[in-house]
Enzyme design. Structure first.
Site, PDB file in Angstrom:
ATOM      1  CB  THR A 140      -0.348   6.265 -10.394  1.00  0.00           C
ATOM      2  OG1 THR A 140       0.594   5.543 -11.426  1.00  0.00           O
ATOM      3  CG2 THR A 140      -1.688   6.822 -10.989  1.00  0.00           C
ATOM      4  CB  CYS A 141       4.292   4.799  -8.036  1.00  0.00           C
ATOM      5  SG  CYS A 141       3.161   3.357  -8.076  1.00  0.00           S
ATOM      6  NE  ARG A 143      -0.683   4.035 -15.280  1.00  0.00           N
ATOM      7  CZ  ARG A 143      -0.448   3.018 -16.158  1.00  0.00           C
ATOM      8  NH1 ARG A 143       0.025   3.339 -17.172  1.00  0.00           N
ATOM      9  NH2 ARG A 143      -0.427   1.724 -15.328  1.00  0.00           N
ATOM     10  CD  GLU A 205      -2.406  -1.124  -8.769  1.00  0.00           C
ATOM     11  OE1 GLU A 205      -2.070  -0.230  -7.802  1.00  0.00           O
ATOM     12  OE2 GLU A 205      -1.622  -1.242 -10.017  1.00  0.00           O
ATOM     13  CD  GLN A 207      -2.386   2.042  -4.272  1.00  0.00           C
ATOM     14  OE1 GLN A 207      -1.809   0.905  -4.613  1.00  0.00           O
ATOM     15  NE2 GLN A 207      -2.485   2.834  -3.638  1.00  0.00           N
ATOM     16  N   GLY A 282       5.757   7.709   6.624  1.00  0.00           N
ATOM     17  CA  GLY A 282       3.948   8.405   4.998  1.00  0.00           C
ATOM     18  C   GLY A 282       2.877   7.621   6.132  1.00  0.00           C
ATOM     19  CB  ALA A 283       0.838   7.522   7.436  1.00  0.00           C
ATOM     20  N   GLY A 284      -0.096   8.377   4.318  1.00  0.00           N
ATOM     21  CA  GLY A 284      -1.393   8.201   3.544  1.00  0.00           C
ATOM     22  C   GLY A 284      -1.708   6.995   2.686  1.00  0.00           C
ATOM     23  CG  MET A 286       1.381   5.516  -2.455  1.00  0.00           C
ATOM     24  SD  MET A 286       0.358   3.213  -3.112  1.00  0.00           S
ATOM     25  CE  MET A 286       2.288   3.172  -3.348  1.00  0.00           C
TER      26      MET A 286
END
Length: 541
Positions: A140-141, A143, A205, A207, A282-284, A286
C-alpha cells in the site's frame, strides 16, 4: 538494522504509541532479539544467518551409514539424508518481512512498491524459492510487506531478502536498516494489528482492511496462497471487522486521503476550498476518496484528470451537487497550469510531474504564492526535485503527521480495547495453526487402524462362508467400526490442539512423537519428503 536468524525470540512492545517516534522505537524493539548480531551481505556461501554449519562432516555421513561422495551428491539426496538434523527439528515458520511508514522513508518504500496486479505473480515467484511453501503480498502507500511460510527460518529470510533486493534494486544491507522482520506469533499479531488499523499512520484507519481483503481476493486460486498464510489473512479480516464493530476506533478518525485534503486546507491561504482551483489526478480508490473528502470540505468545483472517463462519470453520479470536470491524461499539464492545488494518487511507476514541467507552469493567480502539490502515491507522482522550486510546495504521505494527531487521544483509548480483541483472535488462530501439525499423524494413524480393521473383518467373513446374509455383513462391519472409533476416541482427543488451551502444543507434539514411535508412522520424514517433491516439481515446470 540487524537481521535475526535461526529461531531467535522477538521482543514486542505493546504500549500504544503516542507519536511517530514512539512507533519507530516500537518497531526497533519488535524486530530485534540479539542486538549483537549485525546484518551482513547475504550470499550463496554465507552462513552468517545460520548458527549451524552447512558443511557435512565425514563422521556424520558414517553415522547415517550412507556412502557420501563429496564431489557428486545430489541436492535431493543431501536434503533427505540430513532431514532429521536440518528440518524435522525446525518446523515451518510464518515470517513477515517488509518496510512501512514507521521504519522506512518514502524514497525506499516506493522502490519496493508492488502493484496489485502483480501480487499473484509475486506469490508464484516466492513459492518457487527453495524454502518457501506459501506466500502473500500486502503493498500500500504506507507499507510493503511479504508474508511467507518457510521450511527454514534463516534460509527463508535469506531467500526472500535476496528476491526483494533483486526485484527492487535496493541492496540487502539497506533493506536490513529499515525492514520489519517478525516470526510466527509476532508476525501474525502484526498482521492482525495492521488489519485493525493499529499500525496505520492514522490510528484506526479503515481503508487498510479493504486492502487486506484484496490480498485474499487476488490470491484465490494461486498456488502458494493457501494453508496457513491464507488462513492467517482470513482471520485478519475477521479481526478488522470485530475491532471496527466493537470499539468505535474509527470514530473521528481520518484516512490518508482525508488527511491529505485536511493538509491542503491548512496550507491554502484562505483556509477554504470554496474559491480554490483544485486538480485531482487519478480517479481510482484513493482518488475517489480525495474527491469525496474535498466535497465534504466545501469544494464545489474541481477538475479530475484520469486515463479513462468511466470512473469519473461514476463519481459524478454520486456527487451530483459538485461540478466535476473530466480531462484526459494528455491535458494534465495544461490543467495544472490553471490550478492552485494539485492532488495526485495514481499507480504510475514514473513521476507525472517532473521538475522541468512544473518550472514552466505560470504562477498562481496571486503571483507571489506557490502552487501546492499533495502527492499520496507510492511510487510518488511528483518528482522530489519539484520541491526545490520557488514556485511550488510539495507534500507526500510522510508529511501528514501534523493532521493525523487530531482525535488521536480518543482513538488511543479504543486501541487498548482493540488489542484485547486481537489477543482473543490470536489465541484462536494459533490453536488452529497448531492443529494442522497433527493432521498428518491423525490421518496416518487412522489409516493404520483401518487397515487392521478391514483385514480382520475380511478374515472373519471368509471363515463364515457364503451363507452369511447382507444384514449380517453390515452388522459385523458396524461392530468393527464401533470398536475402532471407541478405541481411537481417546488418542484422537490427545492429538488435537483446541482454542480453549486444554491441550498445549508441547503435550500434543509429544503425543504425536509417541504415536509415530509406537506404530512406526514416520510422519515427519514423510512430510519432509513430500515437501521436497513438491518443490522439485515446481522447479521443473
Amino acid at each position: 538494522m540487524a537481521a535475526v536468524g535461526g529461531s531467535s525470540a522477538t521482543t514486542t512492545l505493546r504500549t500504544p504509541p503516542s507519536s511517530s517516534a514512539s512507533f519507530r522505537r516500537s518497531y526497533q524493539l519488535r524486530i530485534f532479539s540479539k542486538p549483537s548480531l549485525k546484518c551482513a551481505p547475504l550470499s550463496a556461501t554465507s552462513s552468517s544467518l545460520n548458527p549451524r554449519s552447512e558443511v557435512v562432516s565425514d563422521n556424520s555421513v558414517q553415522k547415517n551409514n550412507i556412502a557420501f561422495n563429496a564431489s557428486s551428491p545430489s541436492p535431493l539426496q543431501l536434503l533427505k539424508t540430513y532431514a532429521p538434523n536440518r528440518y524435522t527439528k525446525e518446523k515451518s515458520s510464518i515470517i513477515a518481512i517488509g518496510l512501512n511508514i514507521h521504519t522506512a522513508p518514502i524514497d525506499i518504500r516506493e522502490k519496493l512498491a508492488i502493484p496489485e496486479v502483480r501480487w499473484p505473480q509475486v506469490i508464484t515467484e516466492l513459492c518457487a524459492l527453495n524454502h518457501i511453501e506459501e506466500a502473500a503480498v500486502l503493498s500500500t502507500c504506507n507499507r510493503v510487506e511479504i508474508y511467507v511460510l518457510a521450511l527454514s527460518q534463516h534460509r527463508g529470510v535469506k531467500e526472500v531478502n535476496e528476491w526483494i533486493s533483486k526485484a527492487s534494486g535496493v541492496k540487502i544491507e539497506e533493506l536490513c536498516k529499515h525492514q520489519v522482520l517478525l516470526y510466527n506469533k509476532d508476525a501474525t499479531q502484526h498482521l492482525f494489528e495492521v488489519a485493525a488499523g493499529l499500525d496505520s499512520l492514522v490510528l484506526g484507519e479503515g481503508q487498510i482492511l479493504s486492502q487486506v481483503k484484496q490480498v485474499v481476493k487476488s490470491g484465490e486460486g494461486v498456488a502458494g496462497f493457501d494453508g496457513k498464510i491464507r488462513g492467517m489473512f482470513k482471520q485478519a479480516i475477521s479481526v478488522g471487522k470485530r475491532v471496527r464493530s466493537e470499539t468505535d476506533i474509527c470514530s473521528g478518525s481520518v484516512s490518508v486521503s482525508s488527511a491529505a485534503v485536511e493538509l491542503g486546507l491548512r496550507k491554502l491561504p484562505e483556509s477554504s476550498y470554496a474559491n480554490a482551483r483544485v486538480l485531482v489526478v487519478g480517479a481510482g480508490k484513493m482518488g475517489k476518496l480525495v474527491i469525496k473528502h474535498l466535497a465534504a470540505k466545501g469544494c464545489r468545483k474541481m477538475v479530475v484528470v484520469n486515463r479513462t472517463e468511466e470512473k469519473v462519470n461514476a463519481i459524478q453520479q454520486e456527487l451530483k451537487d459538485v461540478d466535476i470536470v473530466f480531462r484526459p491524461l494528455s491535458e494534465m499539464i495544461t490543467c495544472a497550469a490553471a490550478a492552485d492545488i494539485v492532488f495526485t494518487s495514481t499507480a504510475s511507476k514514473s513521476p507525472l510531474f517532473c521538475k522541468q514541467d512544473v518550472q514552466m507552469l505560470p504562477l498562481v493567480r496571486q503571483g507571489d504564492r506557490r502552487r501546492l502539490f499533495i502527492d499520496i502515491s507510492i511510487p510518488r507522482n511528483v518528482e522530489p526535485g519539484v520541491s526545490d522550486l520557488e514556485t511550488a510546495f510539495v507534500y507526500n504521505v510522510d508529511d501528514l503527521e501534523e493532521v493525523v494527531a487530531a482525535n488521536k487521544e480518543v482513538r488511543l483509548q479504543k486501541a487498548t480495547e482493540a488489542r484485547e480483541i486481537i489477543q482473543e483472535e490470536l489465541t484462536k488462530f494459533e490453536a488452529w495453526k497448531d492443529s494442522l501439525e497433527t493432521v498428518p499423524t491423525i490421518k496416518k494413524f487412522r489409516a493404520y487402524v483401518e487397515r487392521i480393521r478391514a483385514s480382520e473383518v475380511e478374515k472373519c467373513l471368509s471363515k463364515m462362508g457364503n451363507d452369511i446374509s447382507k444384514e449380517q455383513k453390515e452388522a459385523i462391519y458396524a461392530l468393527s467400526m464401533g470398536i475402532v472409533n471407541k478405541i481411537l476416541h481417546g488418542p484422537m482427543q490427545h492429538l488435537r490442539c483446541d482454542a480453549n488451551g486444554n491441550n498445549c502444543l508441547n503435550e500434543v507434539l509429544e503425543n504425536i512423537r509417541a504415536i509415530n514411535r509406537m506404530y512406526d508412522l514416520e510422519t515427519e520424514t514423510s512430510m519432509f519428503e513430500e515437501k521436497i517433491r513438491v518443490k522439485m516439481g515446481r522447479a521443473k515446470k
